[in-house]
Design an enzyme around this catalytic site. Structure first.
Site, PDB file in Angstrom:
ATOM      1  N   LYS A  32      -5.364  10.834   0.969  1.00  0.00           N
ATOM      2  CA  LYS A  32      -5.380   9.493   1.574  1.00  0.00           C
ATOM      3  C   LYS A  32      -6.684   8.853   1.106  1.00  0.00           C
ATOM      4  CE  LYS A  32      -6.090   7.336   6.110  1.00  0.00           C
ATOM      5  NZ  LYS A  32      -6.218   7.588   7.558  1.00  0.00           N
ATOM      6  N   ASP A  45     -15.977   5.783  14.920  1.00  0.00           N
ATOM      7  CA  ASP A  45     -14.811   5.680  14.048  1.00  0.00           C
ATOM      8  C   ASP A  45     -14.349   4.236  13.911  1.00  0.00           C
ATOM      9  OD1 ASP A  45     -12.543   5.933  12.563  1.00  0.00           O
ATOM     10  OD2 ASP A  45     -11.698   7.595  13.706  1.00  0.00           O
ATOM     11  N   ASP A  48     -11.228  -0.297   6.412  1.00  0.00           N
ATOM     12  CA  ASP A  48     -10.438  -1.523   6.200  1.00  0.00           C
ATOM     13  C   ASP A  48     -11.225  -2.776   6.609  1.00  0.00           C
ATOM     14  OD1 ASP A  48      -8.396   0.198   5.505  1.00  0.00           O
ATOM     15  OD2 ASP A  48      -7.095  -0.299   7.207  1.00  0.00           O
ATOM     16  N   LYS A  70      -3.265  -1.743  14.451  1.00  0.00           N
ATOM     17  CA  LYS A  70      -2.420  -0.757  15.128  1.00  0.00           C
ATOM     18  C   LYS A  70      -2.821  -0.595  16.591  1.00  0.00           C
ATOM     19  CE  LYS A  70      -2.714   2.399  11.956  1.00  0.00           C
ATOM     20  NZ  LYS A  70      -2.969   1.825  10.652  1.00  0.00           N
ATOM     21  N   GLU A 105       0.831  -1.214   0.000  1.00  0.00           N
ATOM     22  CA  GLU A 105       0.000   0.000   0.000  1.00  0.00           C
ATOM     23  C   GLU A 105       0.864   1.261   0.000  1.00  0.00           C
ATOM     24  OE1 GLU A 105      -1.221   1.937   3.257  1.00  0.00           O
ATOM     25  OE2 GLU A 105      -0.800   0.396   4.762  1.00  0.00           O
TER      26      GLU A 105
HETATM   27  N1  PSU Z   1      -0.141   0.882   8.978  1.00  0.00           N
HETATM   28  C1  PSU Z   1       0.956   1.635   9.196  1.00  0.00           C
HETATM   29  N2  PSU Z   1       0.909   2.947   8.857  1.00  0.00           N
HETATM   30  C2  PSU Z   1      -0.196   3.484   8.246  1.00  0.00           C
HETATM   31  C3  PSU Z   1      -1.361   2.684   7.997  1.00  0.00           C
HETATM   32  C4  PSU Z   1      -1.261   1.379   8.392  1.00  0.00           C
HETATM   33  O1  PSU Z   1       1.960   1.134   9.709  1.00  0.00           O
HETATM   34  O2  PSU Z   1      -0.156   4.660   7.908  1.00  0.00           O
HETATM   35  C5  PSU Z   1      -2.573   3.240   7.278  1.00  0.00           C
HETATM   36  C6  PSU Z   1      -3.138   2.124   6.393  1.00  0.00           C
HETATM   37  O3  PSU Z   1      -3.150   2.595   5.067  1.00  0.00           O
HETATM   38  C7  PSU Z   1      -4.528   1.889   6.893  1.00  0.00           C
HETATM   39  C8  PSU Z   1      -4.895   3.252   7.353  1.00  0.00           C
HETATM   40  O4  PSU Z   1      -5.410   1.382   5.919  1.00  0.00           O
HETATM   41  O5  PSU Z   1      -3.705   3.672   8.034  1.00  0.00           O
HETATM   42  C9  PSU Z   1      -6.138   3.246   8.218  1.00  0.00           C
HETATM   43  O6  PSU Z   1      -6.644   4.535   8.299  1.00  0.00           O
HETATM   44  P1  PSU Z   1      -8.031   4.817   9.055  1.00  0.00           P
HETATM   45  O7  PSU Z   1      -7.768   4.507  10.492  1.00  0.00           O
HETATM   46  O8  PSU Z   1      -8.302   6.269   8.805  1.00  0.00           O
HETATM   47  O9  PSU Z   1      -9.055   3.927   8.445  1.00  0.00           O
HETATM   48 MN    MN Z   2     -11.580   6.349  10.649  1.00  0.00          MN
END
Ligand code: PSU
Ligand code: MN
Length: 303
Positions: free
Chosen positions: A85, A137, A141, A158, A24
């Protein structure tokens, strides 16, 4: 998918049934600061190549969905943090507006599936955020994992997230969560979460067989391969948990929300750890690219 361009080396590997690993680009444009992010992008591709698989970094460039980027294009993404993004809902917008966008796990999965790529490596997937009962939130994914048939190798969700709720959500959606050589869900920066993984497999070949069987049984959807950060790079859980708590509190105070939240938290954690979180993030992402390449090779051999 119209307006999708697959790089020659990737297209050739796919047509010959050879191993390809999707990568990605949000991790490049929004996950790491420049110039570290360029190093990450190159390192991940190198890990995949070293194992004899072909890397396909995915992004949108000037309105074209791209599968496999050149060195110059990786650099462009790394240098320009103003790129969008993009999760799945941003793909139609970015492509019709001629914009450039880094793709999240969800957007990358959808594109990988359309391109015929079965294996994808990232750092950590998005999930259910802490306090989601009020903020709602929940990362896109998770929805995409539910219905897009790509295996995602990651170091767990994460650690900034609510891991128990993320696991419940994945169970509801029928997404396999497979601990690679572990019974415990890895928590990104550290190896332990005190949460059990529902499934465990210890070899790339066993994972490839499960991927193939999911297809044979006509079970659509993705799976999470949870690969713990290497011991030598792992951060102490209580140390990083304290820092994450503070970063979350700061973000709440400043009213950060929506898609800005994850990048804001990662960068706050970087500052508070004096860059240690970046080292850990790089190590785990490389480890994931390495495992994904081995799985992709086993999977290619099966088909
Ligand atoms: N893992 C990492 N760094 C990142 C991400 C994942 O180590 O920046 C990114 C991925 O692209 C994931 C996104 O899909 O964060 C999720 O964002 P959100 O929480 O806004 O859905
Ligand atoms: Mn989000």
């Amino acid at each position: 998918m119209n307006r999708m361009q697959i790089d020659d080396s990737v297209a050739e590997a796919l047509s010959e049934g050879r191993a390809v690993v999707a990568l990605e680009s949000t991790i490049i444009a929004h996950g790491f600061p420049y110039p570290r992010n360029l190093e990450v992008a190159r390192a991940l591709e190198a890990e995949v190549r070293q194992e004899g698989a072909i890397p396909a970094t995915i992004a949108v460039l000037d309105g074209i969905i791209r599968v496999g980027l050149t060195e110059d294009e990786l650099k462009r993404l790394a240098e320009d943090s103003s790129v969008l993004k993009a999760s799945t809902r941003d793909l139609a917008y970015a492509t019709t507006q001629g914009l450039s966008a880094a793709t999240t796990v969800s957007a990358t999965m959808v594109i990988a599936e359309r391109a015929g790529i079965f294996t994808f490596a990232t750092g950590g997937i998005g999930g259910v955020h802490r306090g989601a009962n009020e903020t709602f939130d929940i990362s896109r994914d998770l929805e995409t994992l539910a219905d897009t048939s790509v295996a995602v190798v990651c170091a767990g969700a994460k650690a900034i997230l609510d891991l128990p709720l993320t696991m419940e959500y994945l169970e509801t959606k029928g997404v396999e969560v497979i601990g690679y050589q572990t019974d415990e869900l890895p928590a990104f920066y550290s190896r332990e979460s005190r949460l059990a993984v529902p499934l465990r497999l210890d070899t790339p070949a066993a994972i490839a067989r499960l991927m193939q069987q999911k297809r044979n049984l006509h079970l659509p959807g993705g799976m999470v391969i949870a690969n713990p950060i290497p011991r030598s790079a792992a951060l102490d859980k209580s140390y990083i948990d304290g820092i994450i708590e503070k970063a979350l509190e700061d973000a709440r105070h400043r009213g950060v929300q929506g898609k800005a939240l994850t990048p804001a938290l990662l960068s706050a954690i970087e500052k508070k750890t004096g860059g240690k979180s970046l080292e850990a993030n790089l190590a785990l992402a490389r480890n994931n690219a390495y495992l994904a390449a081995r799985i992709a090779k086993e999977h290619a051999a099966l088909r």
